[in-house]
Each structure stands twice: as structure tokens, then as C-alpha cells.
Design a protein around this motif. Structure first.
Motif, short mmCIF file in Angstrom:
data_model
loop_
_atom_site.label_atom_id
_atom_site.label_comp_id
_atom_site.label_asym_id
_atom_site.label_seq_id
_atom_site.Cartn_x
_atom_site.Cartn_y
_atom_site.Cartn_z
N ASN A 33 -0.29 -4.38 6.12
CA ASN A 33 -0.18 -5.41 5.08
C ASN A 33 1.26 -5.60 4.62
O ASN A 33 1.48 -6.00 3.49
CB ASN A 33 -1.03 -5.01 3.86
CG ASN A 33 -2.31 -5.81 3.79
OD1 ASN A 33 -2.48 -6.76 4.56
ND2 ASN A 33 -3.18 -5.46 2.88
N GLU A 93 0.82 -1.21 0.00
CA GLU A 93 0.00 0.00 0.00
C GLU A 93 0.85 1.26 0.00
O GLU A 93 0.34 2.37 0.18
CB GLU A 93 -0.95 -0.03 1.20
CG GLU A 93 -2.14 -0.95 0.91
CD GLU A 93 -2.66 -1.62 2.16
OE1 GLU A 93 -2.79 -0.92 3.18
OE2 GLU A 93 -2.91 -2.84 2.11
N GLY A 145 -0.70 -3.19 11.12
CA GLY A 145 -1.81 -3.34 10.17
C GLY A 145 -1.59 -2.67 8.83
O GLY A 145 -2.49 -2.05 8.29
#
Ligand SMILES: *[C@@H]1O[C@H](CO)[C@@H](O)[C@H](O)[C@H]1NC(C)=O
Ligand SMILES: *[C@@H]1O[C@H](CO)[C@@H](O)[C@H](O)[C@H]1NC(C)=O
Ligand SMILES: *[C@@H]1O[C@H](CO)[C@@H](O)[C@H](O)[C@H]1NC(C)=O
Ligand SMILES: *[C@@H]1O[C@H](CO)[C@@H](O)[C@H](O)[C@H]1NC(C)=O
Length: 968
Positions: free
Chosen positions: A78, A41, A76
Motif C-alpha cells: 500500500n 502501514e 503489496g
């Protein structure tokens, strides 16, 4: 790019330490750390190696004084990849949190190199392997560590004992095994210890008393043994104790009564064996007490009433006896009580429904008496709160109080396996939230109230094993969520309502052992989620619905219904037809000439005032089927212009029990006036001609001497609707060819369908070839003509886009002049689905004629499958051998024999011995070749039927020498 840079920097780190003094250690370390990760991300794009300091980077926090990275929090995101060595460069790191990522690989960090680290959270990643011993060396500053929810295995290293400042240790959901390092029991500052969901073993030592700061301990789901040590009493700050699902034994030390701050005491699923002591009342903060699944005996002490904070009480699956102490009425915060599977006695306490319970599970105890007093004393609040009421498997008596209707929030009501009597209160239908209603195994009587259909949220309805009578209310069609319906072992009568077919979520249905009658609604075949459907031991009749589920239902699910028919119950559907009663009290003879003459219109539709019926038990006895057609008369009022109009309203006098009250419809395509003039029984005591895949065929002669064959369709679930049936048949009615058996008409009612065919008197080819006596052999010429005629008939069918699907010698009829006529064409279109399975199982049953593509899913089935069957037929006709013959220890396939013989030049040896010497070899050889080409494995290699006809004509012609040109 980043990767390359990382490799380069690692090179620097490992080999040229201090090479670039301007490069901040933290920047260097973090860039290397990042290089080992995937960041889908792009959260770490702000990390730029050209920056002087990382303090403004995402996830990084610096100590304002030293300007060095102190916190790295990347939860969190990814992130995947490995935990790289770059982190070891962050000498001032105090908090490292990488929870809820997808970081994998082994744990390669060493805490001695991160000497300032106080918090380490690697929970919820995919780390594997053992924790190295060195990992915990010199971890004196570590306060909190979580490795929860990874895949670590092996023993927890003893070195963990050096983490003496630990306050929180969370290793839950890994695969740690073996004994706990003893050091853990000496962490005097430890507040939280969560080792649950591992494979750890051993006992809790007495040293536990040193953990006097402990607030939360969870050792659940491991393999711990032994007793709870007295030392636990020293951990007076304990708020939560979870030792569930281990093998702890013995009793609870009385020192536990000091744990007055404890909210949670979960000891379920162990081997504890004790009586609940009075001191339990001292645990005044208890909110959740779960001692289920042990061997706890005796009665509950009255002191339990002191647990004013108690919200959840679970003492199920023990050996508790006695009655519930009345003091429990003081547990005013109780929300859930599960005392199931004990031996508790007494009546249902009146205080029960004065507490605001959401869940009341009293099942499998010995409660007796009625429900009334407890239910009637329920407070308004309690009625609204209660979601689950399970008092099953007790000894309750009396009726079901209709006041239960005020428990408006109920999701589950289970009163099964008691001795309840009386009716099901109709008000149950008011329980709009009810998902499960189980009143099975009681002695309830009366009928199932229609109002019960109001409980529209029901997913599971069990009323089995009662004395219920009457019929199944159609209102159950309201239960659009219903998955399970159990009504077995009652006295229910009437038929199975069609409404059941609306319950599209149904998975389990048990209606066995009742007195249900009538036939099964065909629509049940549409239920797509069925797993079981038991209708055994009723009085049902007729055929099972057609669907994959019902085609494969087990015999035991339908047995014990004397009038059900079909292959499954091994009973022919003919034999259960109604009595052969057909009458027409007011037969009016149509005057010749009133029959509308068709002009251009090929069909006429007659209204009939009487009915054709076939069948019946008595006649079957003597092996004769009576076919009675009464008074097929044309209404005299029918005007010439009314041709093609259906006249309804004709009286219908069939006495079939399942009589569809609408009238049958007879359609004759040929408009033969003689057919309509008979006023009396036209057909009588005619023999069955045979049976095929679609039904039995009867021969009959109309009064005027016109012979017809009547086929009664028996394939279950053959026809979807009258419209489709008629459309297909009208198309078939248009097919006219000298080599095709003509369809002259049909008769339709929802329960009975007849096809009326031209009668062909000479038997079929199969009998001529294989069952004739020695003298009655057929000559070469006759055989040739049969083959040619069949080819012409098939050509015509294919031109009309009709595939036969079932060419075989028994479907080739021979008329009085010796010409062949193909029968049974086009009927496959009456099947609801024309898939490969149906075709090969229902139609193409004839051994040896089935084209290979029927078993090959990737090849499309076309009219070439008929060509294959025709080729087999050619070889069969010429050789007089069946397509497949069973020898003593061998199966002989005709095509293979002929192919072999042809190759070896001894084709004459294959010819029917009865023709020895009486055939022209110059016709035989090409004929055999033709047969073999038609039976090519690959459909496209087979000629089409029009070509076949041309080839045959060539073979026959005097100049037939050209055959080899065509048949190479
Ligand atoms: C993490 O990635 C998965 C796919 O790999 C995606 O479904 C999920 O939404 C992502 N989670 C977050 C928090 O972005
Ligand atoms: C976790 O990482 C592995 C590779 O290390 C990958 O195969 C997997 O799809 C990732 N899972 C998620 C949920 O992103
Ligand atoms: C590293 O992980 C693998 C599993 O992928 C494991 O087999 C191996 O033992 C681990 N190494 C160490 C040192 O724990
Ligand atoms: C331990 O960590 C897991 C996963 O983060 C968490 O769900 C659990 O509540 C923690 N245990 C305690 C006792 O806080």
C-alpha cells in the motif's frame, strides 16, 4: 521528520557527493527513496538511517559477499507517493519489485544507472506518462520487466531493442499505442511476451521466427492487423497464443501444425476467414481452442477427434456448417463446448452426454430431431457434471424428456425457440440448482405443473410464447430468488396468485397476452425492485396496486384489459363496479326499543344482514347513481349491554364478482334508532352531489326523512387495514362542532368503503361565490359570518390535532340557516403515507390554496398550511374572485392583486362588485389585512386559527378600531 531528513539527504546527494564517507550508499539511497513514499502501514519503520547497513531492513536483501543491497522487494504494501531518485544510489541492485502498490507519477528511473538490474517489476501501480527513450538505454542485463497494470501511454520506445537479454516482457493493461519497436522481434531469449490490453497496432513480422524460445505470447485486445506469419511455426516451444480481439485476418499458416506443445490457442474476435484444416489434429496438446467470432466456414474436420487433451472448445459466432464429426466422441477431456451461432446441422449427437461436459451451448444452429436419444444415452457422470445446457434457437421437435431431471447440477436450461411440444415435465421441479429455465417460444401445452415450484433456486423463468393453459401455480411463490418471470403469449387463465408478491427480488414480469382474470393483488405494490411489469392484453379488472412503481407504470404495460380502471387507463373505477344488486330475502324489522341505547358509549356497531351497494354501469348511463341500503337492522337478540360489540355472521348478499366473502360492517356513531328501522330500500335514485379528491358523494334520504351524504372512497390504496381505517374514522366521528360537517358513520368491506356524513343542504361556498347569478349575491354580513364560522371550525379541528390539508371554498358547505360547515377534514389520514408528494398531488390539488411549504422540502408541514388556505379563502370570499384566474395572456394570483391594492390604498376596488357600496370599510380593510397575513410565505408568520378567531371578533365588535394594533 522523515520528510525533512529526506530533503536534507537529497541535498547531500545532489550537492556534496561523498560528503560523509561513513554513510553507506545503500542506506542513503533507501532513506531517500523512503522519504518520497507514504507508508500507511508502517512497513518501513525498521529502516533506520543510523544503521551501518540496510541488510537487515524489511524488504532488503544483500549480496553476502559484497554486503550491498541486491534485492528490494516491497510488493503489496500500500505504498504511495513517487519513485524517488534515491534508488539510483543502489548500484548493486539486481531485483527491484514494487508490484501492487499505489506508486504514482512519471517513470524517472534510468536503467543505465542500475546497471546490475535483472528484474524490474512495477506492475499494478498508478504510474503514468510516456516511457522516456533513455529509460531502456543500456539495459543489457535486464532479464525481466513488468510494467503491467499501470497507466503508461505513448509508444514503447525503440530503445527497448537494447534489452537483448530479455526473457519476460509484460506490459499488459496500459495505454501503449502505435507500432511495436521492431527490436522486440529479435529477442531470441524471450519466453514471455504480454502486450495485451493496450492500443498497439501494426503487423506481426516474419522475423517472429527468431523468437524460438517463446512460450507465451499474448497480443489480445489491441489493434493489430495482418496475417499470422509463417514464422510462427519456428516458435515450437509455444504453449499459449492469444491474439484475441484484434483485427487479424487471413488464414492460419500450415506451419502452425508444428506447435504440438501448444495448450492454448485463442484467436477469437478477429477477422480470420478460413476453413479449419485437417492439421488442427496435430496440435495434440491443445486444451483450449477458441476461434469464436470470426468468419470461419466449412465443416469441422474429423481430425479434431485427435485433440484428446481438449477441454474447452469454442467455435461460436462463425459460419461453420455440416454436422459435428462423430470422432469428437474421443475428445474425452472436453468440459465445455460452445458451437452457438453457426449453421451446424444434424441431430443432437448421441456421444454428447457421454462426455463429461459442464457446458453445452448449441444455440442458434440448425439441429433437428428430438432430445430423447441424446438425453437417454447420458452417462451418470455426465448428468452430474452438466451445469449449462443451451440448445435454444434450433429446430428441435418432440417433447421435453423427463429424464432431464437426472441432470441434477443444471444451473441453466435453455430449450427456447424450438418446436418442442407436449407438457412441461413436472419433474423439472427436482432441479434444485436450476437458476435459469427458458422454455419460451415452443409449442408446449397443458398447464404449468405445480411441482415446478420445487426448483427453488430459479432466478429466471421463461415460458412465454407457448400454448400453456390453466392457471399460474401458486407454488412459484417458492422462488425466493426469482428476478424475471416471463409467461406472456400463452392461454393462462385464473387470477394472478398473491404468491407473486412474495417474490421480493422480482425485477421483470411479463404476463401479457393471456387470459388472466380478477384483480391484481394489492400486495404487488410491495415489490420494491420491479423494473418492468407487463400485464397488457388480459382480462384483469379493478385498480392497480398502489406504489411508486405502479403509479408510474407505462400505459402499454396495462393496456388491453377492458376492466382495469384508474387514471392510467383513463377509466373511472366507478364504472367497473359490479351490478347494483342488493337484496335481503329475510328482512326482519327491528322493533323500536330493542335498539341498545348508548350510555356514555358514543358508537354502536351493528351487524347487518344486508349490504349497501352503489354503482353500476346501467345507472351510470343515465347519470344517476342508485344507492340502495337494505335492511340495516339490529339483531333483536342484541342485548343492551352488548353495545359496541360486532355481531358477525350476518348474511352477505352482494353479488359482486370479486366478492369478499366476509361481511361488511356498518357503524353509526350517533345511534339514531330510525336509521335501523328501515326494512326496505332506503335510498333510491339519488343524485351524485359531487366528486372530490377522495371519491364521489351521493345525497340520499333515509326512510325516516333523515338526509345523509354518502361518500364512496375511491382513492386507490387508501386504506391499509380495516383496523387502521376504523381507528381513524372513530376519531373523526368524535369531532363535533357546529361549523364542521359531522361524520355520522361508515361502512366497511375490503372492497368498498363508504363514509356517512350529515347532509348539508345549502351547497358550497364556491358555487355561491362564483356560480351564483347576479341577484343571488351574498351580503357582507353573510360573507363575514362564513369566514368567522370557518375560522371557528378550523380552530376546533386544530385543537383536536387534525390538519385539514385541503381548505378551499368548495369544501365549505352552507347549511339551511346560512352557517358554514367545513367538510372533508381528516381524510388525509386515510392515506397510507402522508408525505409531501401524496399531499400535494392527491389532496392539495386545488389551485391557489396550496401553501408554499408543500413545494419546499426543508419546511415542515404543520397546521399552518390550513391557515394559508384560510387566508386565500378570506380574500376569495371578500373579492368574489378565484384564487388564480386565467386571463387572456396572463395568470392573476389573487393575493398579489390584493396586496398591491392595499399598498396603493385602493382596497375597495378589489371588493366583489356585487357588493359595491354595501360594506363597512372599517371592517373590510382589516379583513383584507388578515387574509394577507394568513397567506404569509413563512408559516411561522401566519397567526394560528384561535388568534384568527379573536381578530375576527375584534373586527366585528363596535370598538373594532383596535384592529390596527393587531394587524400591523
Ligand atoms: C491498503 O489500503 C486500503 C485503504 O487505503 C485498505 O482498504 C487495504 O486493506 C490496504 N491493503 C492492505 C494489503 O493492507
Ligand atoms: C492511491 O494514492 C492516491 C494519491 O496518490 C490516493 O488518492 C488514493 O486514495 C490511493 N489509493 C489507494 C487505494 O490507497
Ligand atoms: C508525466 O505524467 C503526466 C501525466 O500526469 C503526463 O502528462 C506527462 O506527459 C508525463 N511526462 C512524461 C515525461 O512522460
Ligand atoms: C502480466 O502481468 C499481469 C499483472 O501482474 C498478470 O496478471 C499476467 O498474468 C502477466 N502475463 C503473463 C503472460 O504472465
Amino acid at each position: 521528520m522523515i520528510r525533512l531528513l529526506g530533503v536534507f539527504l537529497i541535498f547531500i546527494l545532489n550537492n556534496v557527493k561523498g560528503f560523509s564517507p561513513s554513510l553507506n550508499d545503500d542506506v542513503l539511497g533507501l532513506i531517500v527513496f523512503k522519504a518520497d513514499l507514504k507508508d500507511p502501514e508502517g512497513k518501513l519503520v525498521s529502516w533506520n538511517e543510523d544503521d551501518d547497513s540496510p541488510c537487515n531492513w524489511f524488504g532488503v536483501k544483500c549480496n553476502p559477499r559484497s554486503n550491498r543491497a541486491s534485492d528490494l522487494v516491497l510488493d503489496g504494501l500500500n505504498l504511495s507517493g513517487k519513485l524517488g531518485r534515491g534508488l539510483l544510489q543502489l548500484h548493486f541492485l539486481e531485483k527491484l519489485s514494487l508490484a501492487k502498490n499505489n506508486i504514482s507519477g512519471n517513470l524517472t528511473l534510468r536503467l543505465d544507472q542500475l546497471s546490475n538490474l535483472r528484474t524490474l517489476d512495477l506492475s499494478e501501480n498508478s504510474l503514468v506518462g510516456e516511457i522516456p527513450y533513455e529509460f531502456f538505454q543500456q539495459c543489457g542485463s535486464l532479464r525481466s520487466i513488468s510494467l503491467a497494470k499501470n497507466k503508461f501511454s505513448g509508444e514503447i520506445p525503440q530503445s527497448i531493442g537494447s534489452c537483448s537479454s530479455l526473457v519476460s516482457l509484460n506490459f499488459t493493461y496500459n495505454q501503449f499505442s502505435g507500432m511495436l519497436p521492431s527490436g522486440i522481434w529479435h529477442f531470441s531469449g524471450l519466453r514471455l511476451l504480454d502486450l495485451s490490453n493496450n492500443l498497439l497496432e501494426g503487423e506481426i513480422p516474419e522475423e517472429m521466427e527468431e523468437l524460438h524460445n517463446l512460450r507465451w505470447i499474448n497480443l489480445g485486445k489491441n489493434r493489430f492487423t495482418g496475417e499470422i506469419p509463417d514464422g510462427i511455426g519456428s516458435c515450437v516451444l509455444l504453449r499459449s497464443i492469444d491474439l484475441s480481439s484484434n483485427s487479424f485476418s487471413g488464414s492460419l499458416p500450415s506451419t502452425m501444425q508444428t506447435l504440438s506443445l501448444c495448450n492454448n490457442l485463442i484467436l477469437s474476435r478477429n477477422a480470420f476467414a478460413f476453413e479449419v484444416a485437417d492439421w488442427i489434429g496435430e496440435l495434440s496438446s491443445l486444451e483450449n481452442l477458441d476461434i469464436s467470432g470470426n468468419n470461419i466456414s466449412g465443416a469441422l474436420p474429423a481430425s479434431i477427434g485427435n485433440l484428446r487433451s481438449l477441454k474447452v472448445l469454442n467455435i461460436s459466432k462463425n459460419a461453420l456448417g455440416g454436422s459435428l464429426p462423430d470422432s469428437m466422441r474421443d475428445c474425452i477431456n472436453l468440459m465445455s463446448i460452445d458451437i452457438s451461432q453457426n449453421s451446424l446441422t444434424g441431430i443432437l449427437p448421441a456421444w454428447l452426454f457421454r462426455l463429461s461436459l459442464q457446458k453445452v451451448v448449441f444455440s442458434e444452429n440448425k439441429f433437428s430431431g428430438g432430445l430423447d436419444s441424446a438425453i437417454l444415452s447420458a452417462t451418470e457422470n455426465s448428468r452430474q457434471k452438466c451445469l449449462v445446457l443451451d440448445i435454444s434457437q434450433n429446430s428441435l421437435t418432440g417433447g421435453i424428456p423427463s429424464a432431464l431431471v437426472y441432470f441434477t447440477s443444471l444451473h441453466v436450461m435453455n430449450l427456447s425457440k424450438n418446436s418442442l411440444v407436449g407438457n412441461i415435465p413436472y419433474s423439472v421441479g427436482e432441479l434444485k440448482s436450476l437458476n435459469v429455465l427458458d422454455l419460451g417460444e415452443n409449442q408446449l401445452n397443458g398447464s404449468i405443473p405445480t411441482e415446478i415450484g420445487g426448483a427453488v433456486s430459479l432466478q429466471e423463468l421463461r415460458l412465454d410464447n407457448n400454448l400453456l393453459s390453466g392457471s399460474i401455480p401458486t407454488s412459484i411463490g417458492n422462488y425466493s430468488l426469482l428476478t424475471s418471470l416471463y409467461l406472456s403469449h400463452n392461454n393462462l387463465s385464473g387470477s394472478i396468485p398473491v404468491a407473486v408478491a412474495k417474490l421480493t427480488n422480482l425485477q421483470h414480469v411479463d404476463l401479457s397476452f393471456n387470459k388472466l382474470m380478477g384483480s391484481l393483488p394489492k400486495q404487488l405494490g410491495n415489490l420494491g425492485h420491479l423494473i418492468s411489469f407487463n400485464i397488457s392484453h388480459n382480462l384483469l379488472q379493478g385498480e392497480l396496486p398502489g406504489s411508486n412503481f405502479f403509479n408510474t407504470i407505462s400505459t402499454s404495460s396495462v393496456s388491453g384489459n377492458p376492466s382495469l380502471c384508474g387514471a392510467l387507463v383513463n377509466r373511472d373505477c366507478h364504472t367497473v363496479l359490479p351490478k347494483p344488486i342488493v337484496l335481503n330475502p329475510e328482512s326482519t324489522e327491528a322493533k323500536p326499543g330493542t335498539m341498545p341505547q348508548s350510555s356514555g358509549h358514543e358508537r354502536k356497531i351493528f351487524s347487518i344482514s344486508a349490504i349497501i351497494a352503489i354503482g353500476a354501469a346501467a345507472m351510470i348511463f343515465v347519470g344517476v347513481i342508485a344507492v340502495t341500503v337494505l335492511n340495516l337492522s339490529v339483531r333483536s337478540s342484541m342485548s343492551p349491554s352488548a353495545a359496541g360489540v360486532t355481531f358477525s355472521g350476518g348474511e352477505y348478499y352482494s353479488r359482486s364478482p370479486s366478492s369478499d366473502a366476509n361481511s361488511g360492517k356498518l357503524v353509526m356513531f350517533s345511534g339514531d334508532p330510525d336509521f335501523s328501522t328501515g326494512a326496505h330500500a332506503l335510498l333510491n335514485k339519488d343524485c351524485e352531489l359531487g366528486r372530490g379528491g377522495f371519491g364521489a358523494v351521493y345525497h340520499t334520504v333515509l326512510k325516516d326523512g333523515h338526509a345523509v351524504a354518502i361518500k364512496k372512497l375511491t382513492v386507490s390504496s387508501l386504506i391499509k387495514s380495516q383496523d387502521e381505517f376504523e381507528r381513524e374514522l372513530k376519531n373523526l366521528g368524535k369531532v363535533r362542532h357546529p361549523n364542521l360537517v359531522a361524520l355520522e358513520g361508515y361502512y366497511w368491506t375490503p372492497s368498498l368503503q363508504l363514509l356517512i356524513f350529515e347532509f348539508v343542504s345549502g351547497g358550497n361556498l364556491y358555487t355561491h361565490l362564483h356560480e351564483g347569478s347576479g341577484e343571488s349575491y351574498i351580503s357582507w354580513n353573510e360573507r363575514f359570518n362564513t369566514i368567522l364560522g370557518t375560522a371557528r371550525g378550523l380552530t376546533h379541528l386544530h385543537q383536536m390535532n387534525i390538519i385539514h390539508y385541503n381548505i378551499k371554498s368548495s369544501n365549505i358547505l352552507i347549511d339551511s340557516s346560512g352557517s358554514p360547515k367545513i367538510s372533508d377534514y381528516g381524510l388525509a389520514r386515510l392515506l397510507p403515507t402522508l408525505d409531501r408528494y401524496v399531499l400535494s398531488s392527491k389532496i392539495q390539488s386545488a389551485l391557489g390554496y396550496m401553501a408554499p411549504e408543500f413545494t419546499c422540502k426543508t419546511v415542515k408541514i404543520t397546521e399552518k398550511c390550513d391557515v394559508y388556505g384560510f387566508g386565500v379563502l378570506v380574500l376569495e370570499t371578500v373579492t368574489g374572485k378565484k384564487p388564480v384566474e386565467y386571463m387572456e395572456d396572463d395568470v392573476v394570483v389573487l393575493c398579489d392583486i390584493v396586496r398591491g391594492a392595499l399598498e396603493e390604498g385602493r382596497v375597495e376596488e378589489c371588493v366583489d362588485v356585487r357588493m359595491q357600496g354595501k360594506f363597512p370599510l372599517e371592517e373590510l380593510t382589516p379583513m383584507m389585512k388578515l387574509g394577507l397575513i394568513c397567506t404569509s410565505q413563512v408559516p411561522s408568520n401566519r397567526p394560528d386559527m384561535a388568534e384568527v378567531v379573536k381578530i375576527l371578533e375584534l373586527i366585528r365588535s363596535p370598538e373594532g378600531g383596535q384592529d390596527d394594533l393587531v394587524l400591523v
